[in-house]
Design an enzyme around this catalytic site. Structure first.
Site, PDB file in Angstrom:
ATOM      1  N   ASP A   2      48.656  45.233  37.196  1.00  0.00           N
ATOM      2  CA  ASP A   2      47.386  45.010  36.592  1.00  0.00           C
ATOM      3  C   ASP A   2      47.534  43.579  35.951  1.00  0.00           C
ATOM      4  O   ASP A   2      48.491  42.987  35.189  1.00  0.00           O
ATOM      5  CB  ASP A   2      47.026  45.849  35.681  1.00  0.00           C
ATOM      6  CG  ASP A   2      45.455  46.007  35.437  1.00  0.00           C
ATOM      7  OD1 ASP A   2      44.695  45.480  35.814  1.00  0.00           O
ATOM      8  OD2 ASP A   2      45.153  47.321  34.869  1.00  0.00           O
ATOM      9  N   TYR A  58      54.019  -2.018  49.580  1.00  0.00           N
ATOM     10  CA  TYR A  58      53.679  -1.285  50.954  1.00  0.00           C
ATOM     11  C   TYR A  58      53.542   0.331  50.762  1.00  0.00           C
ATOM     12  O   TYR A  58      52.352   0.774  50.876  1.00  0.00           O
ATOM     13  CB  TYR A  58      54.710  -1.756  52.008  1.00  0.00           C
ATOM     14  CG  TYR A  58      54.362  -1.349  53.370  1.00  0.00           C
ATOM     15  CD1 TYR A  58      53.257  -1.693  53.827  1.00  0.00           C
ATOM     16  CD2 TYR A  58      55.184  -0.192  53.928  1.00  0.00           C
ATOM     17  CE1 TYR A  58      52.959  -1.131  55.268  1.00  0.00           C
ATOM     18  CE2 TYR A  58      54.939   0.318  55.131  1.00  0.00           C
ATOM     19  CZ  TYR A  58      53.771  -0.115  55.734  1.00  0.00           C
ATOM     20  OH  TYR A  58      53.409   0.430  57.034  1.00  0.00           O
ATOM     21  N   HIS A  95      41.343  36.851  36.516  1.00  0.00           N
ATOM     22  CA  HIS A  95      41.800  38.188  35.814  1.00  0.00           C
ATOM     23  C   HIS A  95      42.602  39.151  36.487  1.00  0.00           C
ATOM     24  O   HIS A  95      43.044  39.890  35.786  1.00  0.00           O
ATOM     25  CB  HIS A  95      40.355  38.868  35.768  1.00  0.00           C
ATOM     26  CG  HIS A  95      39.475  37.888  34.560  1.00  0.00           C
ATOM     27  ND1 HIS A  95      39.248  38.278  33.487  1.00  0.00           N
ATOM     28  CD2 HIS A  95      38.671  37.131  34.850  1.00  0.00           C
ATOM     29  CE1 HIS A  95      38.541  37.408  32.721  1.00  0.00           C
ATOM     30  NE2 HIS A  95      38.167  36.612  33.788  1.00  0.00           N
ATOM     31  N   ARG A 144      29.710  39.496  40.159  1.00  0.00           N
ATOM     32  CA  ARG A 144      28.610  40.218  39.901  1.00  0.00           C
ATOM     33  C   ARG A 144      27.794  39.727  38.508  1.00  0.00           C
ATOM     34  O   ARG A 144      28.517  39.135  37.701  1.00  0.00           O
ATOM     35  CB  ARG A 144      28.995  41.629  39.670  1.00  0.00           C
ATOM     36  CG  ARG A 144      29.528  42.302  40.893  1.00  0.00           C
ATOM     37  CD  ARG A 144      28.329  42.837  41.746  1.00  0.00           C
ATOM     38  NE  ARG A 144      27.631  43.947  41.191  1.00  0.00           N
ATOM     39  CZ  ARG A 144      27.382  45.050  41.568  1.00  0.00           C
ATOM     40  NH1 ARG A 144      28.771  45.555  41.953  1.00  0.00           N
ATOM     41  NH2 ARG A 144      26.733  46.066  40.836  1.00  0.00           N
ATOM     42  N   VAL A 204      42.144  48.365  28.426  1.00  0.00           N
ATOM     43  CA  VAL A 204      42.199  49.889  28.117  1.00  0.00           C
ATOM     44  C   VAL A 204      43.268  49.779  27.024  1.00  0.00           C
ATOM     45  O   VAL A 204      43.034  50.647  26.012  1.00  0.00           O
ATOM     46  CB  VAL A 204      42.553  50.751  29.178  1.00  0.00           C
ATOM     47  CG1 VAL A 204      42.673  52.212  28.530  1.00  0.00           C
ATOM     48  CG2 VAL A 204      41.206  50.920  29.921  1.00  0.00           C
ATOM     49  N   ALA A 205      44.432  49.335  27.191  1.00  0.00           N
ATOM     50  CA  ALA A 205      45.447  49.417  26.244  1.00  0.00           C
ATOM     51  C   ALA A 205      45.098  48.949  24.907  1.00  0.00           C
ATOM     52  O   ALA A 205      45.316  49.484  24.023  1.00  0.00           O
ATOM     53  CB  ALA A 205      46.633  48.739  26.962  1.00  0.00           C
ATOM     54  N   GLY A 241      32.794  47.466  34.028  1.00  0.00           N
ATOM     55  CA  GLY A 241      33.767  46.528  34.429  1.00  0.00           C
ATOM     56  C   GLY A 241      34.580  45.694  33.058  1.00  0.00           C
ATOM     57  O   GLY A 241      33.779  45.444  32.230  1.00  0.00           O
TER      58      GLY A 241
END
Length: 732
Positions: free
Chosen positions: A379, A506, A170, A9, A384-385, A28
């Site tokens: 995840d 060879y 990700h 996207r 967010v953490a 996102g």
């Protein structure tokens, strides 16, 4: 330099209303994360330009495409890839979200293996390739993101061999046992697609190792400290945990917008302690266990009733897909159940919001929360953490974090829990609410310092540096490749020489390796090349091999050439019998054969090959991972056992060999070199046994090592195909 960012996207979503196009900022983790880096590029003195390539979010009518291209480029430095609605449905909602997403997040029972999805995945990756080919420039660097475009690196490499390409995943990369659930053709093409990149990045060391193990087990490529050498191409795999724009989140707490939102929230929540969670609606996020864990906490800790409030925010995601709708229905029911069971007139224990949360309201909720509860079942990273920790202006607050997310490897001062255990979640909530303020500050100070040092800018710069580092290494190797100019000189020197001598290995040089030595017999093309070459005027062709003399005689006895067998133990000149190159002992063989046979019994698919003056343990048909490990173990054992014996232990291509120490191709080659005055000498070989020969050649000789590796040879060729082409040019 221009950075070409490629993702499924664009960082914007295009909306069409009444024939007019409008643009909205994309959502996102990838967009929010990379936007921080791009803001840095725009505001700094950096010489890097960029363009972002991706799908605009809707199917665009033909008559509006040029307008969209123009506006996207001028307003957002973006370039849209146009994909029909049905194709996007099968690509995104089909292959990406019904196969790759559940598999990579360890939900294999949710995967739907539909061949039509795979075909669409390939065609959309090709569409992205075609779009990129229209805008790419020679000095561009291509940075491809995520599981939607895993075939794209190879597709671009085939069209633009010299363009630097990086790929970052990700999501988690699964273990071999999960990845192998993909049909054989799919998994091989996905791995080969990724190996088209120069540099491949993952969030954690575990993901990197799982990828390398899959490459070994499925494709047979070994690695050296994360470096994979394919056919003429170097790939480096590394771990780079994605950071956030720390200052953006940290400074936003003091903005007027956040302060107003904080004031309103505080007025609503009064003196209640706040637990906060924000996620996309997704079955991988562990939301149901999170709510149940909170329920257990309330059951066991009645003293906290009316003193704590859990704010749960879920953003809509993949609306209409079965597993997501089922998850939402369960969550809706649970929220009602818990509030119905525990709430009172003046207290609602769980406040649930279903919808997108804009930036400032999000920061306000981070900053007022006493506890952040982040419990995904899997995840890739979970930004967010990190965002929560960055907003703790006074260093208070407690992060409860799932051990199944990439961020847990960096945020070890958080309370780390197993998200499958509701009891652990409940216990962690109690521990977090009762943690002394001094301990909160101690932990958060450490984590903030770490996140500030390794932010998204540092992450992106490290990644791009990694791409350039591999390209530099590739250039050094390419400088050793037999160039068109040098090849032309070699052919001219061959043509005008009065006396010519050629040493040709060879296996791996004239033919590819086979699962069993007997399966690598010469094809018609090789026999024809050697026959024509041997009939060239004033030429001696010596076939140098580790094979036994009987096999060489059986396969090539009809040709007018010379031989070196068993890596130099035997030689044979045209029209004469086989001769030993010296007095060679074999009394050591009975002592070592049982060791090799023990390993052959231990490792399925391996076997022992015994020749007159050497023995070898072959493992090409074994499990690549266990075979390589056992080969190292066997080599160490043999070296220790033979410390006082006049033998040499060698690791070749999928073989461990033991031979007399005085035997090598270089010594045997001197017999042929000393026979006459040669004004053209060429030697070609592919493994360590040929190095003895390269070292013995005069400085004027041409020496070529097959494969991408350092060597005493003057030049390299990529593979046996290029060797055959060179011989064909000599004959012509």
């Amino acid at each position: 330099m221009r950075l070409v960012i490629v993702s499924n996207r664009l960082p914007i979503t295009v909306v069409e209303k009444a024939g007019k196009l409008t643009f909205q900022r994309g959502a996102g983790g990838l967009v929010s994360g990379l936007s921080g880096y791009l803001d840095y590029l725009r505001s700094s003195s950096s010489t890097k330009e960029y363009i972002w390539v991706g799908w605009p979010g809707i199917a665009v009518a033909d008559e509006m495409r040029e307008e969209l291209k123009s506006r996207a480029l001028s307003e957002f430095q973006a370039y849209p890839v146009f994909i029909p609605e049905k194709s996007m449905e099968e690509f995104y909602h089909g292959f990406c979200n019904k196969i790759i997403w559940p598999l990579f997040h360890y939900f294999p029972s949710y995967a739907a293996y539909d061949e039509s999805y795979w075909r669409r995945y390939k065609s959309v990756n090709e569409t992205f390739r075609d779009a990129i080919m229209k805008i790419i420039k020679p000095d561009d660097v291509v940075w491809i993101h995520d599981y939607h475009l895993m075939l794209l690196p190879k597709l671009i490499r085939e069209r633009m061999p010299d363009v630097p390409i990086g790929f970052f995943l990700h999501t988690p990369f699964p273990s071999y046992e999960i990845f192998r659930l993909l049909p054989g053709k799919w998994r091989r093409e996905i791995l080969m697609g990724l190996l088209g990149a120069d540099f491949i990045g993952f969030h954690t060391q575990d993901y990197s190792q799982y990828f390398l193990r899959c490459v070994l087990r499925i494709l047979g490529y070994e690695h050296d400290m994360g470096k994979i050498i394919g056919e003429g191409h170097i790939v480096r795999v590394d771990t780079l945990p994605m950071g956030i724009d720390f200052n953006k989140f940290h400074n936003a707490v003091n903005s007027p917008e956040v302060q107003r939102e904080r004031y309103n929230l505080k007025k609503t929540l009064a003196d209640s302690k706040v637990i906060f969670s924000v996620d996309r609606l997704d079955y991988t996020k562990g939301v149901i266990n999170r709510i149940r864990g909170y329920e257990i906490f309330l059951e066991k800790n009645p003293q906290w009733h009316k003193k704590v409030t859990f704010i749960l925010v879920l953003a809509p995601s993949r609306i209409g897909m079965e597993h997501y709708q089922r998850t939402k229905k369960q969550i809706d029911g649970l929220v009602g159940e818990i509030n119905g069971r525990f709430s009172s007139i003046d207290w609602t224990p769980l406040l649930y919001q279903y919808g997108f949360l804009p930036f400032y309201p999000l920061i306000a909720r981070y900053s007022i929360s006493d506890v952040a509860l982040i419990t995904p079942l899997r995840d890739g990273m979970n930004l967010v953490a990190k965002e929560y920790i960055a907003t703790r202006a006074e260093q208070t607050g407690v992060l409860i974090l799932s051990e199944m997310v990439g961020a847990s490897k960096e945020l070890g001062e958080a309370i780390i829990i197993n998200p499958n255990s509701r009891e652990e979640i409940a216990k962690a909530i109690q521990e977090a609410l009762e943690m002394p303020k001094e301990e909160q500050i101690r932990r958060n100070t450490i984590m903030q310092k770490r996140l500030k040092c390794y932010d998204v800018i540092q992450w992106a710069e490290d990644f791009i540096s990694g791409v350039f580092s591999v390209r530099e290494e590739q250039k050094k190797f390419n400088a050793r490749l037999l160039s068109t100019h040098v090849k032309g000189q070699l052919v001219r020197d061959f043509g005008k020489a009065d006396r010519r001598l050629l040493f040709l290995d060879y296996d791996g040089t004239l033919v590819p390796f086979a699962g069993h030595p007997e399966m690598a017999g010469p094809d018609e093309e090789v026999l024809n090349l050697l026959d024509r070459l041997s009939k060239y005027p004033q030429i001696d062709v010596v076939l140098t091999s580790g094979r036994d003399k009987g096999t060489l005689q059986r396969w090539f006895g009809m040709l007018n050439i010379d031989y070196i067998a068993e890596h130099g133990a035997w030689i044979k000149e045209k029209g004469e019998d086989w001769k030993l190159t010296g007095a060679l002992a074999t009394d050591w063989k009975p002592h070592l054969l049982p060791i090799l046979k023990m390993y052959a019994d231990r490792v399925p698919g391996s076997f022992v090959e015994e020749k007159e003056f050497s023995i070898g343990w072959h493992y090409r048909r074994s499990n690549p991972e266990s075979g390589s490990l056992q080969a190292r173990e066997l080599t160490d054992e043999l070296i220790n056992f033979t410390a006082n014996i006049d033998v040499q232990v060698l690791q070749g291509s999928k073989v461990v060999e033991v031979r007399n120490a005085s035997v090598n191709k270089g010594v045997a080659a001197m017999h042929f070199i000393s026979r006459g005055s040669f004004d053209f000498i060429l030697a070609i070989g592919d493994d360590s046994t040929d190095e003895d020969l390269f070292k013995m050649l005069p400085g004027t000789a041409y020496s070529i090592r097959v494969g991408m590796t350092s060597s005493h040879a003057r030049f390299n060729l990529r593979n046996y195909v290029e060797v055959r082409k060179l011989i064909e040019e000599l004959i012509k």
